[in-house]
Design a protein around this motif. Structure first.
Motif, short mmCIF file in Angstrom:
data_model
loop_
_atom_site.label_atom_id
_atom_site.label_comp_id
_atom_site.label_asym_id
_atom_site.label_seq_id
_atom_site.Cartn_x
_atom_site.Cartn_y
_atom_site.Cartn_z
N VAL A 96 85.65 -33.93 -22.07
CA VAL A 96 87.03 -33.47 -22.11
C VAL A 96 87.62 -33.39 -20.70
CG1 VAL A 96 88.55 -31.60 -22.90
CG2 VAL A 96 86.43 -32.10 -24.14
N ASP A 97 88.88 -33.78 -20.57
CA ASP A 97 89.66 -33.61 -19.35
C ASP A 97 90.39 -32.28 -19.47
OD1 ASP A 97 91.67 -33.56 -17.42
OD2 ASP A 97 92.20 -35.67 -17.67
N TYR A 98 90.02 -31.29 -18.65
CA TYR A 98 90.65 -29.98 -18.81
C TYR A 98 92.01 -29.88 -18.12
CZ TYR A 98 88.32 -28.38 -14.45
OH TYR A 98 87.86 -28.23 -13.16
N ALA B 222 88.84 -28.92 -30.89
CA ALA B 222 87.88 -28.16 -30.07
C ALA B 222 88.10 -28.45 -28.58
CB ALA B 222 86.45 -28.51 -30.47
N ALA B 223 88.36 -29.71 -28.24
CA ALA B 223 88.61 -30.09 -26.85
C ALA B 223 89.82 -29.35 -26.29
CB ALA B 223 88.80 -31.60 -26.73
N ALA B 224 90.91 -29.37 -27.04
CA ALA B 224 92.13 -28.71 -26.58
C ALA B 224 91.94 -27.20 -26.47
CB ALA B 224 93.28 -29.03 -27.55
N GLY B 225 91.31 -26.59 -27.46
CA GLY B 225 91.09 -25.15 -27.44
C GLY B 225 90.15 -24.71 -26.34
N GLY C 163 83.33 -36.47 -11.70
CA GLY C 163 83.56 -35.70 -12.91
C GLY C 163 84.52 -34.54 -12.72
N LYS C 164 85.15 -34.46 -11.56
CA LYS C 164 86.07 -33.35 -11.27
C LYS C 164 87.16 -33.30 -12.33
CE LYS C 164 87.24 -30.22 -8.18
NZ LYS C 164 86.57 -28.98 -8.22
N GLY C 165 87.34 -32.11 -12.91
CA GLY C 165 88.37 -31.93 -13.92
C GLY C 165 87.90 -32.23 -15.34
N LEU C 166 86.59 -32.47 -15.51
CA LEU C 166 86.04 -32.79 -16.82
C LEU C 166 84.99 -31.76 -17.22
CD1 LEU C 166 85.42 -36.64 -16.38
CD2 LEU C 166 87.46 -35.51 -17.28
N PHE C 167 84.77 -31.63 -18.54
CA PHE C 167 83.66 -30.83 -19.01
C PHE C 167 83.03 -31.47 -20.24
CE2 PHE C 167 87.26 -28.75 -21.24
CZ PHE C 167 86.78 -28.61 -22.54
N LEU C 168 81.74 -31.20 -20.38
CA LEU C 168 81.01 -31.59 -21.59
C LEU C 168 81.07 -30.42 -22.56
CD1 LEU C 168 77.84 -33.25 -20.03
CD2 LEU C 168 79.50 -34.39 -21.53
#
Length: 124
Positions: A24-26, A46-49, A92-97
């Motif tokens: 996900v791109d936060y 789930a990604a958006a939340g 990966g800056k700005g991303l999360f698994l």
């Protein structure tokens, strides 16, 4: 090195109890890649939340003056674990698994260990 689709496939196959995974791109809240393991989760929702969760925690850490980084965020439900792991590498800056686990089948410590290995192999 593994791409996003390969990383999610590895998470779903290697991590016992995995029921869904996303990259996900936060900044935008958009899922860049998702893989449903039959858990019935809408991974885009789930990604958006979970983007809101990551942003809130980062804001709080900033307000507290904590110079530390987030290793992972754990949300425990009655039947599931939800792991959020912000990527720490330059690419990966700005991303999360994001990983959802069936609580009855998952080993949380092993899931965290495996997710760290997957992050280290991920090339975005």
């Amino acid at each position: 090195m593994t791409d996003a689709a390969g990383a999610l496939k590895q998470a779903m196959s290697v991590i016992e109890g995995a029921i869904g995974a996303a990259l996900v791109d936060y900044n935008s809240g958009m899922a860049l890649a998702t893989l449903d393991g039959g858990g019935g989760l809408d991974l885009n929702v789930a990604a958006a939340g979970n983007t809101d969760v990551v942003r809130a925690k980062m804001r709080t850490m900033d307000m507290l003056g904590l110079g530390d980084g987030i290793e992972d965020i754990l949300i425990t439900l009655s039947s599931q674990y939800h792991l959020i792991r912000p990527l720490t590498g330059r690419s990966g800056k700005g991303l999360f698994l994001y990983l959802a686990l069936d609580k009855g089948r998952a080993n949380l410590a092993m899931a965290r260990h495996q997710l760290t290995k997957i992050e280290n192999d991920l090339e975005v």
